[in-house]
Design a protein around this motif. Sequence first.
Motif, mmCIF file in Angstrom:
data_model
loop_
_atom_site.group_PDB
_atom_site.id
_atom_site.type_symbol
_atom_site.label_atom_id
_atom_site.label_comp_id
_atom_site.label_asym_id
_atom_site.label_seq_id
_atom_site.Cartn_x
_atom_site.Cartn_y
_atom_site.Cartn_z
ATOM 1 N N TRP A 81 3.314 10.663 -1.971
ATOM 2 C CA TRP A 81 3.959 11.691 -1.165
ATOM 3 C C TRP A 81 5.449 11.417 -1.089
ATOM 4 C CZ3 TRP A 81 0.869 15.608 -0.115
ATOM 5 C CH2 TRP A 81 -0.504 15.379 -0.002
ATOM 6 N N PRO A 82 6.260 12.466 -0.985
ATOM 7 C CA PRO A 82 7.694 12.237 -0.795
ATOM 8 C C PRO A 82 7.964 11.498 0.505
ATOM 9 C CG PRO A 82 7.265 14.499 -1.474
ATOM 10 C CD PRO A 82 5.942 13.902 -1.126
ATOM 11 N N TYR A 83 8.777 10.463 0.427
ATOM 12 C CA TYR A 83 9.193 9.715 1.608
ATOM 13 C C TYR A 83 10.428 8.917 1.233
ATOM 14 C CZ TYR A 83 8.873 7.214 6.030
ATOM 15 O OH TYR A 83 9.147 6.729 7.275
ATOM 16 N N PRO A 84 11.477 8.927 2.066
ATOM 17 C CA PRO A 84 12.741 8.296 1.655
ATOM 18 C C PRO A 84 12.648 6.789 1.459
ATOM 19 C CG PRO A 84 12.829 8.982 3.950
ATOM 20 C CD PRO A 84 11.591 9.578 3.382
ATOM 21 N N ALA A 85 11.781 6.106 2.207
ATOM 22 C CA ALA A 85 11.583 4.667 2.014
ATOM 23 C C ALA A 85 10.396 4.482 1.063
ATOM 24 C CB ALA A 85 11.348 3.966 3.339
ATOM 25 N N THR A 86 10.632 4.817 -0.194
ATOM 26 C CA THR A 86 9.558 4.917 -1.180
ATOM 27 C C THR A 86 8.769 3.623 -1.323
ATOM 28 O OG1 THR A 86 10.922 6.505 -2.387
ATOM 29 C CG2 THR A 86 9.063 5.503 -3.571
ATOM 30 N N TRP A 87 9.485 2.522 -1.510
ATOM 31 C CA TRP A 87 8.813 1.263 -1.810
ATOM 32 C C TRP A 87 8.185 0.639 -0.575
ATOM 33 C CZ3 TRP A 87 7.640 0.769 -6.597
ATOM 34 C CH2 TRP A 87 8.462 1.347 -7.573
ATOM 35 N N ALA A 88 8.709 0.969 0.588
ATOM 36 C CA ALA A 88 8.067 0.500 1.818
ATOM 37 C C ALA A 88 6.677 1.113 1.937
ATOM 38 C CB ALA A 88 8.922 0.863 3.028
ATOM 39 N N ALA A 113 -6.318 -10.974 -5.589
ATOM 40 C CA ALA A 113 -6.574 -11.548 -6.913
ATOM 41 C C ALA A 113 -5.390 -11.430 -7.860
ATOM 42 C CB ALA A 113 -7.793 -10.875 -7.541
ATOM 43 N N ASP A 114 -4.352 -10.712 -7.474
ATOM 44 C CA ASP A 114 -3.152 -10.589 -8.310
ATOM 45 C C ASP A 114 -1.947 -11.063 -7.507
ATOM 46 O OD1 ASP A 114 -1.027 -9.920 -9.941
ATOM 47 O OD2 ASP A 114 -1.779 -7.914 -10.433
ATOM 48 N N PRO A 115 -1.699 -12.388 -7.466
ATOM 49 C CA PRO A 115 -0.567 -12.896 -6.686
ATOM 50 C C PRO A 115 0.781 -12.412 -7.201
ATOM 51 C CG PRO A 115 -1.550 -14.640 -8.031
ATOM 52 C CD PRO A 115 -2.477 -13.467 -8.112
ATOM 53 N N THR A 116 0.875 -12.103 -8.494
ATOM 54 C CA THR A 116 2.143 -11.596 -9.034
ATOM 55 C C THR A 116 2.517 -10.281 -8.385
ATOM 56 O OG1 THR A 116 1.765 -12.685 -11.165
ATOM 57 C CG2 THR A 116 3.338 -10.864 -11.126
ATOM 58 N N LEU A 117 1.548 -9.416 -8.210
ATOM 59 C CA LEU A 117 1.793 -8.132 -7.556
ATOM 60 C C LEU A 117 2.324 -8.343 -6.147
ATOM 61 C CD1 LEU A 117 1.530 -5.010 -7.382
ATOM 62 C CD2 LEU A 117 -0.831 -5.372 -6.614
ATOM 63 N N ASP A 118 1.682 -9.205 -5.375
ATOM 64 C CA ASP A 118 2.106 -9.429 -3.998
ATOM 65 C C ASP A 118 3.478 -10.093 -3.927
ATOM 66 O OD1 ASP A 118 -0.128 -8.347 -2.533
ATOM 67 O OD2 ASP A 118 -1.301 -10.018 -3.290
ATOM 68 N N GLU A 119 3.756 -10.982 -4.856
ATOM 69 C CA GLU A 119 5.072 -11.633 -4.880
ATOM 70 C C GLU A 119 6.177 -10.625 -5.172
ATOM 71 O OE1 GLU A 119 4.731 -14.708 -7.771
ATOM 72 O OE2 GLU A 119 3.305 -15.903 -6.573
ATOM 73 N N LEU A 120 5.946 -9.750 -6.151
ATOM 74 C CA LEU A 120 6.956 -8.744 -6.481
ATOM 75 C C LEU A 120 7.182 -7.779 -5.322
ATOM 76 C CD1 LEU A 120 5.934 -7.935 -10.172
ATOM 77 C CD2 LEU A 120 8.080 -8.985 -9.423
ATOM 78 N N LEU A 121 6.113 -7.376 -4.657
ATOM 79 C CA LEU A 121 6.246 -6.482 -3.509
ATOM 80 C C LEU A 121 7.067 -7.114 -2.401
ATOM 81 C CD1 LEU A 121 2.591 -5.087 -3.381
ATOM 82 C CD2 LEU A 121 4.654 -3.754 -3.873
ATOM 83 N N THR A 122 6.839 -8.391 -2.154
ATOM 84 C CA THR A 122 7.573 -9.092 -1.097
ATOM 85 C C THR A 122 9.018 -9.348 -1.492
ATOM 86 O OG1 THR A 122 5.567 -10.161 -0.288
ATOM 87 C CG2 THR A 122 7.656 -11.192 0.289
ATOM 88 N N GLN A 148 11.007 -7.804 -3.680
ATOM 89 C CA GLN A 148 11.878 -6.626 -3.725
ATOM 90 C C GLN A 148 12.216 -6.139 -2.323
ATOM 91 O OE1 GLN A 148 11.243 -3.229 -2.859
ATOM 92 N NE2 GLN A 148 9.188 -3.653 -2.061
ATOM 93 N N ALA A 149 11.280 -6.303 -1.395
ATOM 94 C CA ALA A 149 11.506 -5.822 -0.033
ATOM 95 C C ALA A 149 12.560 -6.637 0.695
ATOM 96 C CB ALA A 149 10.196 -5.851 0.757
ATOM 97 N N THR A 150 12.711 -7.915 0.355
ATOM 98 C CA THR A 150 13.641 -8.797 1.062
ATOM 99 C C THR A 150 14.915 -9.080 0.274
ATOM 100 O OG1 THR A 150 12.471 -10.737 0.180
ATOM 101 C CG2 THR A 150 11.763 -9.908 2.323
ATOM 102 N N ALA A 151 15.039 -8.501 -0.922
ATOM 103 C CA ALA A 151 16.235 -8.736 -1.731
ATOM 104 C C ALA A 151 17.454 -8.075 -1.087
ATOM 105 C CB ALA A 151 16.028 -8.199 -3.145
ATOM 106 N N THR A 152 18.548 -8.807 -0.998
ATOM 107 C CA THR A 152 19.777 -8.268 -0.407
ATOM 108 C C THR A 152 20.778 -7.803 -1.455
ATOM 109 O OG1 THR A 152 20.693 -10.498 -0.274
ATOM 110 C CG2 THR A 152 19.546 -9.656 1.671
ATOM 111 N N ASP A 153 20.575 -8.207 -2.711
ATOM 112 C CA ASP A 153 21.460 -7.789 -3.795
ATOM 113 C C ASP A 153 20.820 -6.614 -4.533
ATOM 114 O OD1 ASP A 153 23.733 -8.196 -5.726
ATOM 115 O OD2 ASP A 153 22.034 -8.480 -7.088
ATOM 116 N N LEU A 208 8.034 -4.693 -11.247
ATOM 117 C CA LEU A 208 6.884 -4.217 -10.489
ATOM 118 C C LEU A 208 6.262 -2.985 -11.133
ATOM 119 C CD1 LEU A 208 5.056 -4.194 -7.975
ATOM 120 C CD2 LEU A 208 6.877 -2.960 -6.768
ATOM 121 N N GLN A 209 7.096 -2.031 -11.531
ATOM 122 C CA GLN A 209 6.562 -0.821 -12.165
ATOM 123 C C GLN A 209 5.860 -1.136 -13.467
ATOM 124 O OE1 GLN A 209 9.545 2.698 -11.683
ATOM 125 N NE2 GLN A 209 10.624 0.872 -10.971
#
Length: 587
Positions: free
Chosen positions: A487-494, A513-522, A524-529, A540-541
Amino acid sequence: MSDKNHPAAQDHASQRLEEALARASSEDGRIRRRRMIGGGIAAVAVVGAASAWGLASRGGADTSASGGSAGGSTAGDAPGSPVSGGTLVYLDAEASRSTQPQGAGTWQDSAYLENIADRLIWKDPATGELQPYIAESWEISADGLTYTFAVREGVTYSDGTSLDAASVARNLQWQAAGDDAKGIQPSAQWPQLEGISVAGSTVTVTLLEPYAEFLDVLSGWAAVLVADATIDAPLESQQQITGIIGSGPFTVESEKYGEKIVFVRRQGYDWAPPSLAHQGEARLERLEVHAVTDDTARLGTLRSGQADLIRYLQPADELQLAEDPSFQILSAQGIGATNHWQLRVSIPALQDARVRQALQVGIDRASLVSDLYTENWAVARSVVTEDAFGFVDLSTQLTYDPVKAAALFDEAGFSDLDSEGYRTRDGERLSLVTVIDVYDSTAKPLYQLVQAQLKELGVELSLRDADYSQVSEAYAAPDVATVRSGWPYPATWATLRTQWAADGTDAFSLDGADPTLDELLTEQATATDPAERSALLAELQHHVIENAYVLPLLKDSQIFAAQSDVQDFSWSAEARPLFYATWLDRP
């Protein structure tokens, strides 16, 4: 102002509308559609064109509205000067269910909130730029933990109380913490807060960890600001639109639950986002929203002149109206996730990545659009739209390749065919179940066409129907293999992080079972650059597409039809309709 805007004339018009709706709903589909594949798919031609943000008027010509608009996408064709007053009658395809901000999950509820309440941040729908709204400005610390907002002065809620820094702080705390005593959950996209402080007209928010999309979250409909009286009210009151006290350009005059909502212009409103061309009060005096779930009834009422605007058109109806100069076809595609199917790895057949990957390349997305839709729709090129931060074009990985799909099914052991032509492994048919999306008017023909495409590959896709009252239970059934999302939402990745993460709703049923997925999600969410975050989102995509956890299909469009005299109708960045600048070009 025309006599049609006199209260007595409005009452008479309302009575005639109710009569027209009753007549239209009793008609036995007077506008017939040609059908394909099991009687469910309309055969349509392609007409018109839509810009990324909105207008495909009759003949496909974009128009620029005089007087500006609230969202950058406008209705109207060479109008005169904007006028104030009048009543717009809008037929929505769904009834309001709950407007409690943290729990307003339906499209129409979020759309209503956007018209009666304001937000701290404005996200420009044409550019995606974050701009001042109730927050005049903001500063972010270098470590991404501290946000300081300068709150606009002089803003009031419709009950007369001040929307000041203290009110903003209370709203933010309420969004972050919810209200356990009332059964109100924290907002799903909200970060964990260390604290909130107020000094004069400034609000300072300190986060426990950086949160890249915090400003985007604040720009979304779920972050609307409401008065203390709403926050203090019982949950039952907050779930009704009459219980939401906002500071927006409209207020709610009345609601007949499940049938009709009447909005009226907020007197003295003068704090729209400064970047908008239109300022001051809303132009319309009244807005009547009727819930009309029957496609034929909505269309017939529009054609009769008893309605000014309707939402949800079948493509065949869209094409017919586009050829009639009395009407406009309006289309908006909002920023956010694309229309995609999320696969559940808990289903035995889908535990093999090769089966998921075969499904990925076994769907002909171009045919979905050309066979079912108009040029107001487009094929998905990733799990998010092109204007979402970090978008990567993965069209190559999503290219239709039935030969590759067949080879992958064979490798996974589904190489035999039963008497009906379906693939089997160890005597078990490759059979999957999904639930037809109740929130999309074109879902049934879309699902039927996907079903037909997969049948050609030897995959049985069973389609289940569900109504609004049981859809959540239907989606949660343990044998359901895939659920539509996006669905459209401005905070897409959240939003996607909430859905995909093991500590979220775990949409893929991976159970960690996919720690890589969870690591990438976390990460990207906390990246400041921004550059670092963009790279993480690209990874991630690629990860979710290569593992075929998601089957992107389309970029969703919101299709409206309006009378030709409706002007400056627009949308937010989430493709929700905004009536703030709308006016009626009538004598």
